[in-house]
Design an enzyme around this catalytic site. Structure first.
Site, PDB file in Angstrom:
ATOM      1  CE1 TYR A 155      -3.922   2.221   0.705  1.00  0.00           C
ATOM      2  CE2 TYR A 155      -2.577   3.133   2.476  1.00  0.00           C
ATOM      3  CZ  TYR A 155      -3.691   3.191   1.669  1.00  0.00           C
ATOM      4  OH  TYR A 155      -4.581   4.223   1.811  1.00  0.00           O
ATOM      5  CE  LYS A 159      -3.796   4.909  -1.642  1.00  0.00           C
ATOM      6  NZ  LYS A 159      -4.823   5.363  -2.603  1.00  0.00           N
TER       7      LYS A 159
END
Length: 303
Positions: A155, A159
């Site tokens: 993640y 991002k």
């Protein structure tokens, strides 16, 4: 804030933050393409906008592939005649520490967040450049991509990559009048209620209790709707001069993330050997070493 002539796509907008973004855009007059992987969820999201007098349709498909990106843009054009705003919000979590993370855990998150942002923005950029009237691209990042977060290799990487792409796209699309910005929200959603020190506050919020100032201000976390205003602002004509930025939003706090800059610099004639670095590390660099992870108030972490 008048978005009456705007048409927006919001990926992952069946619930949570994405739904809050879509509803706020529609509340300001924009027509919205809802996207979710579940038909009932998508239908309910559309109904929530139609019931308030807004305009919305749904595309039920997983984000990641070029086919989905093309379907989203085609649906906007076929139903509303144009495209003005792309908000890439769709995301999933597969949290675990590095040594337990499988290839599938990594690939699934990268595909939805990073590749999904790339494919959707690419299709939006093609359409916006063809229209020749500018446009808005708003990519959803996360504090995890800015600071890192335990158990979120996939993640955080996705991002961070999104913000890197935003800075590149801002340069590439500037001549076309298309602004590109990132928004890194913090809100009480299914993705945050598993965080131990936040869970009690989110549970209280669900019972109708307000979040305390330490959460809304110091942590910068609130409801999904608290994070929606920045999306409508960036979609508007008022934000025409803002591009290449990464915003932090949540609760009562709105902020800008800095771009990476050199924080300590030294020079050594002939280049740097390992011994040279060792000799000067303490005097030239040690004081500028930065922390990792987010810093939360001590009174929260000690509970």
């Amino acid at each position: 804030m008048d978005l009456n002539n705007k048409v927006a796509i919001v990926t992952g907008s069946g619930q949570g933050l994405g739904l809050a973004y879509a509803q706020d855009l529609a509340r300001h007059g924009a027509a919205v393409v809802i996207n979710d992987v579940n038909q009932d969820t998508a239908n309910n999201a559309v109904a929530s906008i139609l019931d308030e007098g807004g305009r919305a349709v749904a595309v039920v498909a997983p984000v990641g592939s070029t086919d989905t990106a093309q379907e989203l843009v085609a649906t906007a054009v076929e139903n509303f005649g144009r495209l003005d705003v792309m908000v890439t919000n769709a995301g999933i979590l597969r949290d675990t520490v590095l040594w337990k993370m499988s290839d599938d855990d990594f690939d699934a998150v990268i595909n939805v967040h990073l590749r999904g942002t790339f494919t959707c923005v690419r299709e939006a950029a093609i359409r916006l450049r063809e229209q020749g009237e500018g446009g808005r691209i708003i990519a959803i990042g996360s504090p995890a991509g800015q600071r890192g977060n335990f158990g979120q290799t996939n993640y955080a990487a996705a991002k961070a990559g999104i913000v890197g792409m935003v800075r590149t796209w801002a340069m590439e699309l500037q001549r076309d009048g298309v602004t590109v910005n990132a928004v890194c929200p913090v809100a009480a959603t299914a993705m945050t209620e598993t965080i131990p020190f936040l869970a009690p506050h989110i549970a209280s919020m669900k019972n109708g209790d307000p979040l305390p100032p330490i959460i809304r201000r110091d942590v910068g976390m609130g409801t999904p709707h608290d994070a929606a205003g920045i999306i409508s602002f960036l979609a508007s004509d008022d934000a025409a001069g803002i591009t290449g930025q990464a915003f932090s939003v949540g609760g009562d706090r709105l902020a800008l993330w800095s771009h990476p800059v050199l924080t300590a610099t030294a020079f050594h004639d002939g280049g740097w050997s390992a011994d040279d670095i060792s000799a000067q590390w303490g005097s030239a660099f040690a004081a500028s070493v930065e922390s990792v992870g987010e810093k939360f108030p001590d009174e929260l972490m000690s509970r």
